[in-house]
Scaffold this motif. Structure first.
Motif, PDB file in Angstrom:
ATOM      1  N   GLY A  79       0.829  -1.211   0.000  1.00  0.00           N
ATOM      2  CA  GLY A  79       0.000   0.000   0.000  1.00  0.00           C
ATOM      3  C   GLY A  79       0.860   1.255   0.000  1.00  0.00           C
ATOM      4  N   VAL A  80       1.966   1.194   0.738  1.00  0.00           N
ATOM      5  CA  VAL A  80       2.881   2.336   0.781  1.00  0.00           C
ATOM      6  C   VAL A  80       3.507   2.551  -0.597  1.00  0.00           C
ATOM      7  CG1 VAL A  80       4.937   3.298   1.864  1.00  0.00           C
ATOM      8  CG2 VAL A  80       3.358   1.917   3.227  1.00  0.00           C
ATOM      9  N   ILE A  81       3.927   1.460  -1.214  1.00  0.00           N
ATOM     10  CA  ILE A  81       4.520   1.540  -2.560  1.00  0.00           C
ATOM     11  C   ILE A  81       3.511   2.166  -3.545  1.00  0.00           C
ATOM     12  CG2 ILE A  81       5.335   0.157  -4.524  1.00  0.00           C
ATOM     13  CD1 ILE A  81       7.420  -0.004  -2.493  1.00  0.00           C
ATOM     14  N   ASP A  82       2.257   1.738  -3.457  1.00  0.00           N
ATOM     15  CA  ASP A  82       1.232   2.304  -4.350  1.00  0.00           C
ATOM     16  C   ASP A  82       1.110   3.817  -4.150  1.00  0.00           C
ATOM     17  OD1 ASP A  82       0.747  -0.206  -5.330  1.00  0.00           O
ATOM     18  OD2 ASP A  82      -1.050  -0.563  -4.115  1.00  0.00           O
ATOM     19  N   ASP A  83       1.087   4.237  -2.880  1.00  0.00           N
ATOM     20  CA  ASP A  83       1.000   5.675  -2.592  1.00  0.00           C
ATOM     21  C   ASP A  83       2.192   6.421  -3.185  1.00  0.00           C
ATOM     22  OD1 ASP A  83      -1.285   5.190  -1.169  1.00  0.00           O
ATOM     23  OD2 ASP A  83      -0.348   5.364   0.816  1.00  0.00           O
ATOM     24  N   VAL A  84       3.369   5.817  -3.029  1.00  0.00           N
ATOM     25  CA  VAL A  84       4.586   6.463  -3.508  1.00  0.00           C
ATOM     26  C   VAL A  84       4.557   6.579  -5.034  1.00  0.00           C
ATOM     27  CG1 VAL A  84       7.079   6.061  -3.810  1.00  0.00           C
ATOM     28  CG2 VAL A  84       6.034   5.845  -1.541  1.00  0.00           C
ATOM     29  N   ARG A  85       4.085   5.509  -5.687  1.00  0.00           N
ATOM     30  CA  ARG A  85       4.060   5.516  -7.153  1.00  0.00           C
ATOM     31  C   ARG A  85       3.092   6.550  -7.692  1.00  0.00           C
ATOM     32  NH1 ARG A  85       4.783  -0.878  -7.834  1.00  0.00           N
ATOM     33  NH2 ARG A  85       6.953  -0.858  -8.542  1.00  0.00           N
ATOM     34  N   SER A  86       1.997   6.800  -6.974  1.00  0.00           N
ATOM     35  CA  SER A  86       0.992   7.733  -7.492  1.00  0.00           C
ATOM     36  C   SER A  86       1.270   9.166  -7.061  1.00  0.00           C
ATOM     37  CB  SER A  86      -0.407   7.292  -7.051  1.00  0.00           C
ATOM     38  OG  SER A  86      -0.501   7.321  -5.650  1.00  0.00           O
ATOM     39  N   LEU A  87       2.353   9.364  -6.307  1.00  0.00           N
ATOM     40  CA  LEU A  87       2.676  10.736  -5.874  1.00  0.00           C
ATOM     41  C   LEU A  87       3.276  11.542  -7.026  1.00  0.00           C
ATOM     42  CD1 LEU A  87       3.043  12.705  -3.332  1.00  0.00           C
ATOM     43  CD2 LEU A  87       5.416  11.933  -3.347  1.00  0.00           C
ATOM     44  N   ARG A 132       9.414 -10.559  -2.712  1.00  0.00           N
ATOM     45  CA  ARG A 132       8.685  -9.284  -2.697  1.00  0.00           C
ATOM     46  C   ARG A 132       9.416  -8.251  -1.835  1.00  0.00           C
ATOM     47  NH1 ARG A 132       2.464 -10.388  -1.728  1.00  0.00           N
ATOM     48  NH2 ARG A 132       2.394  -8.122  -1.935  1.00  0.00           N
ATOM     49  N   ARG A 133      10.093  -8.719  -0.802  1.00  0.00           N
ATOM     50  CA  ARG A 133      10.888  -7.807   0.030  1.00  0.00           C
ATOM     51  C   ARG A 133      12.040  -7.229  -0.787  1.00  0.00           C
ATOM     52  NH1 ARG A 133      13.216 -10.619   5.322  1.00  0.00           N
ATOM     53  NH2 ARG A 133      15.159 -10.419   4.174  1.00  0.00           N
ATOM     54  N   ARG A 134      12.640  -8.068  -1.611  1.00  0.00           N
ATOM     55  CA  ARG A 134      13.748  -7.599  -2.455  1.00  0.00           C
ATOM     56  C   ARG A 134      13.265  -6.580  -3.487  1.00  0.00           C
ATOM     57  NH1 ARG A 134      16.378 -12.587  -1.350  1.00  0.00           N
ATOM     58  NH2 ARG A 134      14.937 -13.769  -2.630  1.00  0.00           N
ATOM     59  N   GLU A 135      12.028  -6.758  -3.955  1.00  0.00           N
ATOM     60  CA  GLU A 135      11.462  -5.796  -4.902  1.00  0.00           C
ATOM     61  C   GLU A 135      11.388  -4.416  -4.232  1.00  0.00           C
ATOM     62  OE1 GLU A 135       7.579  -7.020  -6.397  1.00  0.00           O
ATOM     63  OE2 GLU A 135       7.299  -4.953  -7.104  1.00  0.00           O
ATOM     64  N   TYR A 136      10.982  -4.412  -2.982  1.00  0.00           N
ATOM     65  CA  TYR A 136      10.936  -3.179  -2.184  1.00  0.00           C
ATOM     66  C   TYR A 136      12.319  -2.525  -2.162  1.00  0.00           C
ATOM     67  CZ  TYR A 136       8.394  -0.578   1.490  1.00  0.00           C
ATOM     68  OH  TYR A 136       7.706   0.364   2.206  1.00  0.00           O
ATOM     69  N   THR A 137      13.328  -3.343  -1.909  1.00  0.00           N
ATOM     70  CA  THR A 137      14.707  -2.847  -1.838  1.00  0.00           C
ATOM     71  C   THR A 137      15.119  -2.204  -3.164  1.00  0.00           C
ATOM     72  OG1 THR A 137      15.152  -4.652  -0.315  1.00  0.00           O
ATOM     73  CG2 THR A 137      17.062  -3.533  -1.231  1.00  0.00           C
ATOM     74  N   ARG A 138      14.690  -2.835  -4.279  1.00  0.00           N
ATOM     75  CA  ARG A 138      15.031  -2.267  -5.595  1.00  0.00           C
ATOM     76  C   ARG A 138      14.348  -0.921  -5.814  1.00  0.00           C
ATOM     77  NH1 ARG A 138      14.966  -7.647  -7.281  1.00  0.00           N
ATOM     78  NH2 ARG A 138      12.754  -7.576  -7.789  1.00  0.00           N
ATOM     79  N   ILE A 139      13.094  -0.814  -5.389  1.00  0.00           N
ATOM     80  CA  ILE A 139      12.368   0.450  -5.535  1.00  0.00           C
ATOM     81  C   ILE A 139      13.068   1.551  -4.745  1.00  0.00           C
ATOM     82  CG2 ILE A 139      10.206   1.631  -4.933  1.00  0.00           C
ATOM     83  CD1 ILE A 139       8.805  -1.111  -5.612  1.00  0.00           C
ATOM     84  N   VAL A 140      13.473   1.225  -3.527  1.00  0.00           N
ATOM     85  CA  VAL A 140      14.182   2.195  -2.690  1.00  0.00           C
ATOM     86  C   VAL A 140      15.467   2.652  -3.382  1.00  0.00           C
ATOM     87  CG1 VAL A 140      15.437   2.500  -0.526  1.00  0.00           C
ATOM     88  CG2 VAL A 140      13.247   1.278  -0.525  1.00  0.00           C
ATOM     89  N   ALA A 141      16.249   1.696  -3.890  1.00  0.00           N
ATOM     90  CA  ALA A 141      17.513   2.040  -4.554  1.00  0.00           C
ATOM     91  C   ALA A 141      17.255   2.942  -5.763  1.00  0.00           C
ATOM     92  CB  ALA A 141      18.252   0.772  -4.973  1.00  0.00           C
ATOM     93  N   GLY A 142      16.171   2.679  -6.495  1.00  0.00           N
ATOM     94  CA  GLY A 142      15.823   3.497  -7.650  1.00  0.00           C
ATOM     95  C   GLY A 142      15.496   4.932  -7.251  1.00  0.00           C
ATOM     96  N   LEU A 143      14.775   5.084  -6.155  1.00  0.00           N
ATOM     97  CA  LEU A 143      14.430   6.435  -5.693  1.00  0.00           C
ATOM     98  C   LEU A 143      15.672   7.176  -5.194  1.00  0.00           C
ATOM     99  CD1 LEU A 143      11.057   5.805  -3.789  1.00  0.00           C
ATOM    100  CD2 LEU A 143      11.386   6.840  -6.052  1.00  0.00           C
ATOM    101  N   ALA A 160      22.092   1.655  -3.705  1.00  0.00           N
ATOM    102  CA  ALA A 160      21.509   0.447  -3.114  1.00  0.00           C
ATOM    103  C   ALA A 160      21.891   0.331  -1.636  1.00  0.00           C
ATOM    104  CB  ALA A 160      21.970  -0.792  -3.887  1.00  0.00           C
ATOM    105  N   THR A 161      23.146   0.667  -1.331  1.00  0.00           N
ATOM    106  CA  THR A 161      23.607   0.563   0.059  1.00  0.00           C
ATOM    107  C   THR A 161      22.923   1.618   0.934  1.00  0.00           C
ATOM    108  OG1 THR A 161      25.725  -0.162  -0.811  1.00  0.00           O
ATOM    109  CG2 THR A 161      25.659   0.391   1.512  1.00  0.00           C
ATOM    110  N   VAL A 162      22.812   2.835   0.390  1.00  0.00           N
ATOM    111  CA  VAL A 162      22.094   3.882   1.129  1.00  0.00           C
ATOM    112  C   VAL A 162      20.661   3.428   1.414  1.00  0.00           C
ATOM    113  CG1 VAL A 162      21.102   6.203   0.929  1.00  0.00           C
ATOM    114  CG2 VAL A 162      23.487   5.794   0.274  1.00  0.00           C
ATOM    115  N   GLY A 163      20.017   2.864   0.411  1.00  0.00           N
ATOM    116  CA  GLY A 163      18.645   2.385   0.598  1.00  0.00           C
ATOM    117  C   GLY A 163      18.552   1.320   1.670  1.00  0.00           C
TER     118      GLY A 163
END
Lengths: 204, 204
Positions: A79-87, A132-143, A160-163
């Motif tokens: 749900g958090v990821i969805d909110d972030v994507r639509s921001l 799915r947890r790793r997908e989260y990590t990838r999204i964070v690294a991308g941001l 990636a390390t900062v994330g």
């Protein structure tokens, strides 16, 4: 949500919604305290004060409880990821929302996210949740990389390390957060935001 | 210590120091992967490719391995505390040294610190190690409070919570750090320092 008293057997016969929630939370608490492998359905029944057969009336297997608990953690984070994507905004603004939203989701679903974070990949259910947890990590690294490209974060550090470190900080909440503790979830979200983005050190 | 029969099978015959190290690391890896309770001495012997009696020749019990592994983690972290205490400087400088030193200690002793961080307090050995971990947390909170009093950190945030989150970030390293990874321990120590003290966001 509590809908009323459980039935005489305890496992909410006739009130499956109520019982299910209780069973799930008790299971997750047991998994977190003793480990999933070390927790038997028998021990869980004792913990709930019901017979094993009453427990099996509602739950087909221990793995079903694990899957349901992990789904709950992943839905909250999804749900958090969805909110972030639509921001509409910069990657830095998205990253701020991600830190804030994750902090709130962790506080709201602490036992479930604790379970997710402690997975060791011992079964297909665990490995799927870890994917799915790793997908989260990838999204964070991308941001983080996007915020670096925009000049909002130093560009000389590995995104990636900062994330990982940022969310290591946020995730560590589950080790000690209590709903009745001194700081509310909102106060903690303000604090993780400050700490993540340099707001802790006064600017001179 | 229990004295078993002399080993025919190679648990460090003639190299007891060397073998001890191997046994300890294998035990810690097994405890971290499957949990302390779920790891038997028999399984550990299989992992090491030795007989159970050969293993008992060197180790009196599983608990002895746990105690030794935790002592190793606590010694590394205790060394950092000693350095911090003997540093002439402000509490902020001490806090910086603590973040840096802890990062390096975690990288150097990752499997042992992972074990320490995952303790659940299921035995006296675990509870004693957790007491020492809590002492660490108190020292961190004291340094944060001191840095706040000196105006080096914002004073409107709870020092104990800031300390927990800071070291939640640093401790999260053990989840993914590999000695042969892209970033060295020194580079990671520079990064955790930046992230802890606002160096990640460019100052305008």
């Amino acid at each position: 949500m509590r809908r009323g008293r459980a039935s005489e057997t305890g496992v909410g016969r006739g009130r499956p919604g109520y019982a299910r929630e209780d069973v799930l939370l008790a299971a997750v608490d047991a998994f977190n305290a003793a480990g999933y492998e070390a927790t038997s359905m028998g021990a869980l029944a004792v913990r709930l004060g019901v017979t094993k057969s009453a427990l099996y009336h509602h739950v087909s297997s221990k793995e079903e409880l694990l899957r349901e608990a992990l789904d709950r953690a992943l839905s909250a984070l999804g749900g958090v990821i969805d909110d972030v994507r639509s921001l509409e905004g910069s990657d830095m603004e998205r990253l701020r929302l991600l830190v804030r939203g994750t902090t709130l989701a962790l506080c709201a679903e602490a036992p479930y996210v604790t379970l997710l974070l402690r997975l060791r990949g011992n079964s297909e259910v665990e490995r799927s949740a870890m994917d799915r947890r790793r997908e989260y990590t990838r999204i964070v690294a991308g941001l983080v990389a996007g915020a670096q490209a925009d000049g909002d974060l130093r560009a000389d550090v590995d995104p990636a390390t900062v994330g990982r470190l940022l969310f290591g900080m946020v995730n560590s909440l589950v080790e000690w957060y209590r709903p009745d503790g001194e700081l509310s979830a909102e106060e903690l979200a303000a604090l993780t935001g400050k700490m993540a983005f340099g707001g802790l050190v006064p600017r001179s």
